[in-house]
Design a protein around this motif. Structure first.
Motif, PDB file in Angstrom:
ATOM      1  N   GLY A  65       0.806  -1.219   0.000  1.00  0.00           N
ATOM      2  CA  GLY A  65       0.000   0.000   0.000  1.00  0.00           C
ATOM      3  C   GLY A  65       0.836   1.265   0.000  1.00  0.00           C
ATOM      4  O   GLY A  65       0.329   2.347   0.270  1.00  0.00           O
ATOM      5  N   THR A  66       2.125   1.154  -0.313  1.00  0.00           N
ATOM      6  CA  THR A  66       2.987   2.320  -0.373  1.00  0.00           C
ATOM      7  C   THR A  66       2.591   3.169  -1.571  1.00  0.00           C
ATOM      8  O   THR A  66       2.369   2.657  -2.662  1.00  0.00           O
ATOM      9  CB  THR A  66       4.470   1.888  -0.506  1.00  0.00           C
ATOM     10  OG1 THR A  66       4.776   1.045   0.601  1.00  0.00           O
ATOM     11  CG2 THR A  66       5.395   3.077  -0.510  1.00  0.00           C
ATOM     12  N   ARG A  67       2.503   4.463  -1.347  1.00  0.00           N
ATOM     13  CA  ARG A  67       2.063   5.385  -2.396  1.00  0.00           C
ATOM     14  C   ARG A  67       3.010   5.384  -3.586  1.00  0.00           C
ATOM     15  O   ARG A  67       2.590   5.369  -4.727  1.00  0.00           O
ATOM     16  CB  ARG A  67       1.956   6.789  -1.811  1.00  0.00           C
ATOM     17  CG  ARG A  67       1.261   7.756  -2.746  1.00  0.00           C
ATOM     18  CD  ARG A  67       1.102   9.097  -2.115  1.00  0.00           C
ATOM     19  NE  ARG A  67       2.435   9.698  -2.026  1.00  0.00           N
ATOM     20  CZ  ARG A  67       2.725  10.751  -1.300  1.00  0.00           C
ATOM     21  NH1 ARG A  67       1.814  11.324  -0.575  1.00  0.00           N
ATOM     22  NH2 ARG A  67       3.931  11.238  -1.263  1.00  0.00           N
ATOM     23  N   ARG A  68       4.287   5.411  -3.354  1.00  0.00           N
ATOM     24  CA  ARG A  68       5.262   5.421  -4.445  1.00  0.00           C
ATOM     25  C   ARG A  68       5.418   4.016  -5.006  1.00  0.00           C
ATOM     26  O   ARG A  68       5.199   3.040  -4.322  1.00  0.00           O
ATOM     27  CB  ARG A  68       6.617   5.918  -3.959  1.00  0.00           C
ATOM     28  CG  ARG A  68       6.565   7.324  -3.412  1.00  0.00           C
ATOM     29  CD  ARG A  68       6.542   8.328  -4.545  1.00  0.00           C
ATOM     30  NE  ARG A  68       6.564   9.662  -3.984  1.00  0.00           N
ATOM     31  CZ  ARG A  68       5.818  10.636  -4.421  1.00  0.00           C
ATOM     32  NH1 ARG A  68       4.991  10.459  -5.386  1.00  0.00           N
ATOM     33  NH2 ARG A  68       5.883  11.819  -3.871  1.00  0.00           N
ATOM     34  N   THR A  69       5.839   3.947  -6.234  1.00  0.00           N
ATOM     35  CA  THR A  69       5.957   2.642  -6.887  1.00  0.00           C
ATOM     36  C   THR A  69       7.397   2.192  -7.063  1.00  0.00           C
ATOM     37  O   THR A  69       7.680   1.305  -7.840  1.00  0.00           O
ATOM     38  CB  THR A  69       5.277   2.683  -8.267  1.00  0.00           C
ATOM     39  OG1 THR A  69       5.877   3.715  -9.043  1.00  0.00           O
ATOM     40  CG2 THR A  69       3.796   2.899  -8.138  1.00  0.00           C
ATOM     41  N   GLY A  70       8.326   2.782  -6.355  1.00  0.00           N
ATOM     42  CA  GLY A  70       9.706   2.343  -6.444  1.00  0.00           C
ATOM     43  C   GLY A  70      10.386   2.884  -7.682  1.00  0.00           C
ATOM     44  O   GLY A  70       9.956   3.879  -8.255  1.00  0.00           O
ATOM     45  N   PRO A  71      11.451   2.221  -8.090  1.00  0.00           N
ATOM     46  CA  PRO A  71      12.199   2.737  -9.235  1.00  0.00           C
ATOM     47  C   PRO A  71      11.354   2.713 -10.488  1.00  0.00           C
ATOM     48  O   PRO A  71      10.822   1.690 -10.860  1.00  0.00           O
ATOM     49  CB  PRO A  71      13.389   1.773  -9.346  1.00  0.00           C
ATOM     50  CG  PRO A  71      12.996   0.567  -8.576  1.00  0.00           C
ATOM     51  CD  PRO A  71      11.982   0.985  -7.576  1.00  0.00           C
ATOM     52  N   ARG A  72      11.204   3.862 -11.114  1.00  0.00           N
ATOM     53  CA  ARG A  72      10.335   3.963 -12.296  1.00  0.00           C
ATOM     54  C   ARG A  72      11.080   3.623 -13.569  1.00  0.00           C
ATOM     55  O   ARG A  72      10.512   3.121 -14.506  1.00  0.00           O
ATOM     56  CB  ARG A  72       9.785   5.384 -12.412  1.00  0.00           C
ATOM     57  CG  ARG A  72       8.793   5.694 -11.347  1.00  0.00           C
ATOM     58  CD  ARG A  72       8.113   7.025 -11.676  1.00  0.00           C
ATOM     59  NE  ARG A  72       7.296   7.386 -10.548  1.00  0.00           N
ATOM     60  CZ  ARG A  72       7.511   8.421  -9.769  1.00  0.00           C
ATOM     61  NH1 ARG A  72       8.510   9.216 -10.006  1.00  0.00           N
ATOM     62  NH2 ARG A  72       6.728   8.670  -8.753  1.00  0.00           N
ATOM     63  N   GLY A  73      12.337   3.967 -13.621  1.00  0.00           N
ATOM     64  CA  GLY A  73      13.058   3.843 -14.877  1.00  0.00           C
ATOM     65  C   GLY A  73      13.941   2.621 -14.935  1.00  0.00           C
ATOM     66  O   GLY A  73      13.858   1.703 -14.138  1.00  0.00           O
ATOM     67  N   ALA A 107      18.317  11.567   1.230  1.00  0.00           N
ATOM     68  CA  ALA A 107      17.174  10.999   1.948  1.00  0.00           C
ATOM     69  C   ALA A 107      15.906  11.689   1.467  1.00  0.00           C
ATOM     70  O   ALA A 107      15.815  12.916   1.482  1.00  0.00           O
ATOM     71  CB  ALA A 107      17.346  11.195   3.451  1.00  0.00           C
ATOM     72  N   MET A 108      14.957  10.888   1.012  1.00  0.00           N
ATOM     73  CA  MET A 108      13.677  11.402   0.527  1.00  0.00           C
ATOM     74  C   MET A 108      12.576  10.886   1.452  1.00  0.00           C
ATOM     75  O   MET A 108      12.826  10.032   2.289  1.00  0.00           O
ATOM     76  CB  MET A 108      13.459  10.937  -0.915  1.00  0.00           C
ATOM     77  CG  MET A 108      14.520  11.470  -1.872  1.00  0.00           C
ATOM     78  SD  MET A 108      14.560  10.637  -3.458  1.00  0.00           S
ATOM     79  CE  MET A 108      15.692   9.296  -3.118  1.00  0.00           C
ATOM     80  N   ASP A 109      11.375  11.398   1.316  1.00  0.00           N
ATOM     81  CA  ASP A 109      10.281  10.964   2.171  1.00  0.00           C
ATOM     82  C   ASP A 109      10.048   9.461   2.097  1.00  0.00           C
ATOM     83  O   ASP A 109       9.761   8.828   3.102  1.00  0.00           O
ATOM     84  CB  ASP A 109       8.979  11.680   1.809  1.00  0.00           C
ATOM     85  CG  ASP A 109       8.977  13.141   2.221  1.00  0.00           C
ATOM     86  OD1 ASP A 109       9.784  13.514   3.112  1.00  0.00           O
ATOM     87  OD2 ASP A 109       8.185  13.908   1.650  1.00  0.00           O
ATOM     88  N   GLU A 110      10.171   8.900   0.907  1.00  0.00           N
ATOM     89  CA  GLU A 110       9.807   7.497   0.744  1.00  0.00           C
ATOM     90  C   GLU A 110      10.916   6.661   0.127  1.00  0.00           C
ATOM     91  O   GLU A 110      10.661   5.674  -0.559  1.00  0.00           O
ATOM     92  CB  GLU A 110       8.522   7.405  -0.070  1.00  0.00           C
ATOM     93  CG  GLU A 110       7.382   8.090   0.668  1.00  0.00           C
ATOM     94  CD  GLU A 110       6.071   8.029  -0.064  1.00  0.00           C
ATOM     95  OE1 GLU A 110       5.848   7.068  -0.819  1.00  0.00           O
ATOM     96  OE2 GLU A 110       5.272   8.957   0.125  1.00  0.00           O
ATOM     97  N   GLY A 111      12.155   7.049   0.386  1.00  0.00           N
ATOM     98  CA  GLY A 111      13.281   6.272  -0.105  1.00  0.00           C
ATOM     99  C   GLY A 111      14.584   7.029   0.046  1.00  0.00           C
ATOM    100  O   GLY A 111      14.606   8.173   0.495  1.00  0.00           O
ATOM    101  N   SER A 112      15.668   6.359  -0.307  1.00  0.00           N
ATOM    102  CA  SER A 112      16.994   6.962  -0.202  1.00  0.00           C
ATOM    103  C   SER A 112      17.826   6.583  -1.414  1.00  0.00           C
ATOM    104  O   SER A 112      17.609   5.547  -2.039  1.00  0.00           O
ATOM    105  CB  SER A 112      17.712   6.459   1.054  1.00  0.00           C
ATOM    106  OG  SER A 112      17.002   6.804   2.203  1.00  0.00           O
ATOM    107  N   LEU A 113      18.796   7.426  -1.709  1.00  0.00           N
ATOM    108  CA  LEU A 113      19.770   7.145  -2.745  1.00  0.00           C
ATOM    109  C   LEU A 113      21.141   7.292  -2.113  1.00  0.00           C
ATOM    110  O   LEU A 113      21.434   8.300  -1.468  1.00  0.00           O
ATOM    111  CB  LEU A 113      19.627   8.120  -3.918  1.00  0.00           C
ATOM    112  CG  LEU A 113      20.658   7.978  -5.027  1.00  0.00           C
ATOM    113  CD1 LEU A 113      20.512   6.631  -5.737  1.00  0.00           C
ATOM    114  CD2 LEU A 113      20.523   9.115  -6.027  1.00  0.00           C
TER     115      LEU A 113
END
Length: 174
Positions: A65-73, A107-113
Motif C-alpha cells: 500500500g505504499t504510495r510510491r511505486t519504487g524505481p520507475r526507470g 534521503a527522501m520521504d519514501e526512499g533513499s539514494l
C-alpha cells in the motif's frame, strides 16, 4: 525478491564474474534495496540489478500500500542520476577544498539514494526503500567498494560495458 540474473556471464573473465557475484550478494543481503548501479567515471553503466528486480520491488511496495511505486526507470536512468550526483559532489568538494568525496546520501520521504566512490571515478549507486536501514546499506556498500575497487581496471570496465551492451541487444531481440 531475486538477485541480478546471471544471464550472459558465460565467457566473462573471472574478475567480471566476481563483480557480478559481489553485486548479487549486495542485493540479496541487504533488505530494502530497490536497485543498484555501478557507473564508470564517464557516466556509463557497467553493472546493475536487473529490470525484473525493479518490477518485483515495485510490486512489493504496491502490495504494502505504499504510495510510491519504487524505481520507475531503467538501470540506465539510475546510472544517469548516480553520475550526475557524483559529478555535482566532486565539484562541490573541489570548491570547498576538503578532499575527495567518499559517499553521498540523499534521503527522501519514501526512499533513499546512496552513492559511493569505488575507484578512478567509478561509482556505486543504491536506491533503497524508506524502510531500509541506512547504516546497513552503507556498510554493505563499503564492503562492495573495498572488494571491487582494486579489480575495476580499465580493461575490466571495458569488458563489463561490452557485456552489458551485448545483453541489452540480445534482450531486445527476443
Amino acid at each position: 525478491m531475486t538477485a541480478p540474473s546471471t544471464f550472459g556471464l558465460i565467457g566473462l573473465s573471472s574478475e567480471a564474474r566476481n563483480l557480478h557475484w559481489l553485486l548479487t550478494n549486495l542485493v540479496e543481503e541487504v533488505p530494502g534495496i530497490l536497485s543498484v548501479a555501478v557507473v564508470s567515471s564517464d557516466g556509463l553503466l557497467l553493472l546493475s540489478s536487473d529490470a525484473q528486480r525493479n518490477q518485483q520491488a515495485r510490486a512489493a511496495l504496491q502490495a504494502r500500500g505504499t504510495r510510491r511505486t519504487g524505481p520507475r526507470g531503467s538501470a540506465a536512468d539510475l546510472a544517469t542520476i548516480v553520475s550526475g550526483i557524483g559529478s555535482l559532489t566532486v565539484g562541490a568538494a573541489k570548491l570547498m577544498d576538503f578532499g575527495g568525496v567518499k559517499h553521498t546520501m540523499v534521503a527522501m520521504d519514501e526512499g533513499s539514494l546512496f552513492v559511493m566512490s569505488i575507484s578512478d571515478g567509478s561509482l556505486l549507486g543504491v536506491h533503497g526503500s524508506a524502510d531500509c536501514d541506512m547504516s546497513v546499506v552503507a556498510y554493505h556498500m563499503a564492503l562492495f567498494v573495498g572488494r571491487a575497487g582494486h579489480v575495476l581496471t580499465p580493461e575490466l570496465r571495458s569488458e563489463l560495458r561490452k557485456s552489458l551492451e551485448e545483453s541489452q541487444t540480445t534482450g531486445s531481440a527476443r
